[in-house]
Scaffold this motif. Sequence first.
Motif, PDB file in Angstrom:
ATOM      1  N   LYS A   7       0.834  -1.196   0.000  1.00 60.04           N
ATOM      2  CA  LYS A   7       0.000   0.000   0.000  1.00 60.04           C
ATOM      3  C   LYS A   7       0.874   1.254   0.000  1.00 60.04           C
ATOM      4  CE  LYS A   7      -3.358  -2.410   2.885  1.00 60.04           C
ATOM      5  NZ  LYS A   7      -4.041  -2.408   4.182  1.00 60.04           N
ATOM      6  N   HIS A   8       0.316   2.341  -0.479  1.00 58.70           N
ATOM      7  CA  HIS A   8       1.033   3.618  -0.501  1.00 58.70           C
ATOM      8  C   HIS A   8       0.888   4.319   0.845  1.00 58.70           C
ATOM      9  CE1 HIS A   8       0.952   3.894  -5.161  1.00 58.70           C
ATOM     10  NE2 HIS A   8       1.720   2.936  -4.701  1.00 58.70           N
ATOM     11  N   ARG A  65       7.648   4.483  -4.163  1.00 60.45           N
ATOM     12  CA  ARG A  65       6.636   3.597  -4.760  1.00 60.45           C
ATOM     13  C   ARG A  65       7.099   3.047  -6.104  1.00 60.45           C
ATOM     14  NH1 ARG A  65       2.077   8.072  -4.986  1.00 60.45           N
ATOM     15  NH2 ARG A  65       3.224   9.621  -6.139  1.00 60.45           N
ATOM     16  N   GLU A  66       8.057   3.718  -6.740  1.00 61.82           N
ATOM     17  CA  GLU A  66       8.617   3.197  -7.993  1.00 61.82           C
ATOM     18  C   GLU A  66       9.422   1.922  -7.751  1.00 61.82           C
ATOM     19  OE1 GLU A  66       7.220   7.059  -8.447  1.00 61.82           O
ATOM     20  OE2 GLU A  66       8.943   6.584  -7.183  1.00 61.82           O
ATOM     21  N   GLN A  67       9.766   1.649  -6.510  1.00 60.85           N
ATOM     22  CA  GLN A  67      10.551   0.459  -6.150  1.00 60.85           C
ATOM     23  C   GLN A  67       9.673  -0.668  -5.599  1.00 60.85           C
ATOM     24  OE1 GLN A  67      13.148   3.120  -3.766  1.00 60.85           O
ATOM     25  NE2 GLN A  67      14.809   1.847  -4.559  1.00 60.85           N
ATOM     26  N   THR A  68       8.371  -0.569  -5.801  1.00 58.06           N
ATOM     27  CA  THR A  68       7.442  -1.563  -5.256  1.00 58.06           C
ATOM     28  C   THR A  68       7.790  -2.980  -5.707  1.00 58.06           C
ATOM     29  OG1 THR A  68       5.692   0.084  -5.076  1.00 58.06           O
ATOM     30  CG2 THR A  68       5.010  -2.227  -5.088  1.00 58.06           C
ATOM     31  N   LYS A  69       8.172  -3.159  -6.958  1.00 63.37           N
ATOM     32  CA  LYS A  69       8.512  -4.498  -7.451  1.00 63.37           C
ATOM     33  C   LYS A  69       9.705  -5.068  -6.677  1.00 63.37           C
ATOM     34  CE  LYS A  69       9.659  -7.075 -11.626  1.00 63.37           C
ATOM     35  NZ  LYS A  69       9.992  -6.986 -13.060  1.00 63.37           N
ATOM     36  N   GLU A  70      10.736  -4.255  -6.475  1.00 64.96           N
ATOM     37  CA  GLU A  70      11.916  -4.697  -5.722  1.00 64.96           C
ATOM     38  C   GLU A  70      11.565  -4.989  -4.261  1.00 64.96           C
ATOM     39  OE1 GLU A  70      11.744  -2.213  -7.954  1.00 64.96           O
ATOM     40  OE2 GLU A  70      13.744  -1.563  -8.567  1.00 64.96           O
ATOM     41  N   ILE A  71      10.660  -4.173  -3.697  1.00 68.03           N
ATOM     42  CA  ILE A  71      10.231  -4.383  -2.315  1.00 68.03           C
ATOM     43  C   ILE A  71       9.523  -5.734  -2.198  1.00 68.03           C
ATOM     44  CG2 ILE A  71       8.601  -3.565  -0.548  1.00 68.03           C
ATOM     45  CD1 ILE A  71       9.281  -0.681  -1.677  1.00 68.03           C
ATOM     46  N   THR A  72       8.618  -6.008  -3.125  1.00 66.87           N
ATOM     47  CA  THR A  72       7.897  -7.286  -3.133  1.00 66.87           C
ATOM     48  C   THR A  72       8.863  -8.451  -3.257  1.00 66.87           C
ATOM     49  OG1 THR A  72       5.972  -6.210  -4.105  1.00 66.87           O
ATOM     50  CG2 THR A  72       6.093  -8.607  -4.315  1.00 66.87           C
ATOM     51  N   GLN A  73       9.845  -8.322  -4.146  1.00 70.12           N
ATOM     52  CA  GLN A  73      10.844  -9.385  -4.318  1.00 70.12           C
ATOM     53  C   GLN A  73      11.642  -9.589  -3.030  1.00 70.12           C
ATOM     54  OE1 GLN A  73      12.891  -7.836  -7.756  1.00 70.12           O
ATOM     55  NE2 GLN A  73      11.598  -8.969  -9.188  1.00 70.12           N
ATOM     56  N   ALA A  74      12.003  -8.505  -2.363  1.00 65.18           N
ATOM     57  CA  ALA A  74      12.764  -8.612  -1.110  1.00 65.18           C
ATOM     58  C   ALA A  74      11.940  -9.340  -0.042  1.00 65.18           C
ATOM     59  CB  ALA A  74      13.174  -7.224  -0.624  1.00 65.18           C
ATOM     60  N   LEU A  75      10.658  -9.007   0.059  1.00 63.90           N
ATOM     61  CA  LEU A  75       9.808  -9.641   1.076  1.00 63.90           C
ATOM     62  C   LEU A  75       9.614 -11.126   0.789  1.00 63.90           C
ATOM     63  CD1 LEU A  75       7.117  -6.880   1.672  1.00 63.90           C
ATOM     64  CD2 LEU A  75       9.122  -7.411   3.058  1.00 63.90           C
ATOM     65  N   GLN A  76       9.651 -11.502  -0.477  1.00 59.13           N
ATOM     66  CA  GLN A  76       9.474 -12.902  -0.826  1.00 59.13           C
ATOM     67  C   GLN A  76      10.708 -13.741  -0.506  1.00 59.13           C
ATOM     68  OE1 GLN A  76       8.095 -12.670  -4.891  1.00 59.13           O
ATOM     69  NE2 GLN A  76       5.984 -12.357  -4.250  1.00 59.13           N
ATOM     70  N   LYS A  77      11.863 -13.100  -0.321  1.00 57.63           N
ATOM     71  CA  LYS A  77      13.071 -13.839   0.070  1.00 57.63           C
ATOM     72  C   LYS A  77      12.947 -14.372   1.497  1.00 57.63           C
ATOM     73  CE  LYS A  77      16.377 -11.271  -2.728  1.00 57.63           C
ATOM     74  NZ  LYS A  77      17.489 -10.310  -2.692  1.00 57.63           N
ATOM     75  N   GLU A  84       1.464  -7.243   6.274  1.00 56.42           N
ATOM     76  CA  GLU A  84       0.968  -5.971   5.737  1.00 56.42           C
ATOM     77  C   GLU A  84       2.169  -5.102   5.367  1.00 56.42           C
ATOM     78  OE1 GLU A  84      -1.576  -2.195   7.345  1.00 56.42           O
ATOM     79  OE2 GLU A  84      -2.252  -4.195   7.946  1.00 56.42           O
ATOM     80  N   SER A  85       2.191  -4.637   4.132  1.00 59.76           N
ATOM     81  CA  SER A  85       3.349  -3.912   3.611  1.00 59.76           C
ATOM     82  C   SER A  85       2.930  -2.545   3.053  1.00 59.76           C
ATOM     83  CB  SER A  85       4.002  -4.748   2.507  1.00 59.76           C
ATOM     84  OG  SER A  85       5.039  -4.032   1.874  1.00 59.76           O
ATOM     85  N   TRP A  86       3.731  -1.544   3.358  1.00 54.13           N
ATOM     86  CA  TRP A  86       3.509  -0.174   2.890  1.00 54.13           C
ATOM     87  C   TRP A  86       4.814   0.362   2.300  1.00 54.13           C
ATOM     88  CZ3 TRP A  86      -1.122   2.696   4.028  1.00 54.13           C
ATOM     89  CH2 TRP A  86      -2.047   2.009   4.807  1.00 54.13           C
ATOM     90  N   VAL A  87       4.714   1.376   1.465  1.00 55.13           N
ATOM     91  CA  VAL A  87       5.891   2.059   0.924  1.00 55.13           C
ATOM     92  C   VAL A  87       5.627   3.557   0.937  1.00 55.13           C
ATOM     93  CG1 VAL A  87       5.136   1.848  -1.501  1.00 55.13           C
ATOM     94  CG2 VAL A  87       7.568   2.199  -0.974  1.00 55.13           C
ATOM     95  N   PHE A  88       6.648   4.327   1.310  1.00 55.37           N
ATOM     96  CA  PHE A  88       6.528   5.781   1.300  1.00 55.37           C
ATOM     97  C   PHE A  88       6.087   6.227  -0.093  1.00 55.37           C
ATOM     98  CE2 PHE A  88       9.299   7.742   4.892  1.00 55.37           C
ATOM     99  CZ  PHE A  88       8.645   6.986   5.833  1.00 55.37           C
ATOM    100  N   ALA A  89       5.040   7.025  -0.157  1.00 53.81           N
ATOM    101  CA  ALA A  89       4.498   7.456  -1.446  1.00 53.81           C
ATOM    102  C   ALA A  89       4.338   8.976  -1.502  1.00 53.81           C
ATOM    103  CB  ALA A  89       3.170   6.757  -1.714  1.00 53.81           C
ATOM    104  N   ASP A  90       5.163   9.678  -0.758  1.00 56.51           N
ATOM    105  CA  ASP A  90       5.149  11.139  -0.758  1.00 56.51           C
ATOM    106  C   ASP A  90       6.602  11.575  -0.934  1.00 56.51           C
ATOM    107  OD1 ASP A  90       5.123  13.876  -0.087  1.00 56.51           O
ATOM    108  OD2 ASP A  90       3.525  13.602   1.383  1.00 56.51           O
ATOM    109  N   SER A  91       6.842  12.454  -1.882  1.00 56.73           N
ATOM    110  CA  SER A  91       8.226  12.890  -2.117  1.00 56.73           C
ATOM    111  C   SER A  91       8.773  13.708  -0.949  1.00 56.73           C
ATOM    112  CB  SER A  91       8.319  13.697  -3.412  1.00 56.73           C
ATOM    113  OG  SER A  91       7.430  14.794  -3.352  1.00 56.73           O
ATOM    114  N   PHE A  92       7.904  14.198  -0.098  1.00 54.91           N
ATOM    115  CA  PHE A  92       8.317  14.954   1.082  1.00 54.91           C
ATOM    116  C   PHE A  92       8.433  13.990   2.258  1.00 54.91           C
ATOM    117  CE2 PHE A  92       7.171  18.698   4.091  1.00 54.91           C
ATOM    118  CZ  PHE A  92       8.511  18.925   4.350  1.00 54.91           C
TER     119      PHE A  92
END
Length: 143
Positions: A7-8, A65-77, A84-92
């Motif tokens: 999630k964002h 959020r542009e790294q979501t694919k890499e994040i998902t791959q890391a969690l699958q290791k 429950e997984s979140w990623v920072f989605a604000d440039s600030f």
Amino acid sequence: MAAQTTKHFVRGSYQEIVSSRSGKPFIISLWSLDCIYCRDDMVIFGKLLKKYHDLDLVLISTDTREQTKEITQALQKYPLKQVESWVFADSFVERLRYEVDTQWYGELPRTYFYDAQGHAVAHSGKLDYAQIELWIRSNKNKN
């Protein structure tokens, strides 16, 4: 097997995570793909989740959020696909960090241990398996 959904994480997300768990103990771990100690924590969380299936763990990646694919791959290791997984989605990002904790300046890993009463203990740096297990056991007995 269902795909991991990340999630964002935006303004208000932290309060949403915390308030949705009112009355229950849980752990929030902030991490990043380029944080070596975060990987060590992921191994620990994976082992703990095998032993304590009902452990409520929320992972928040401070990557983009542009790294979501890499994040998902890391969690699958690690056996963390159902977490429950979140990623920072604000440039600030400073605003997001401040919303999480006014005393947190971005050091990683950063972990928050919430008891059932909503009180949090913050920990910066690498975690210790035995200490987390002790926290899990002491908080299970209070419910």
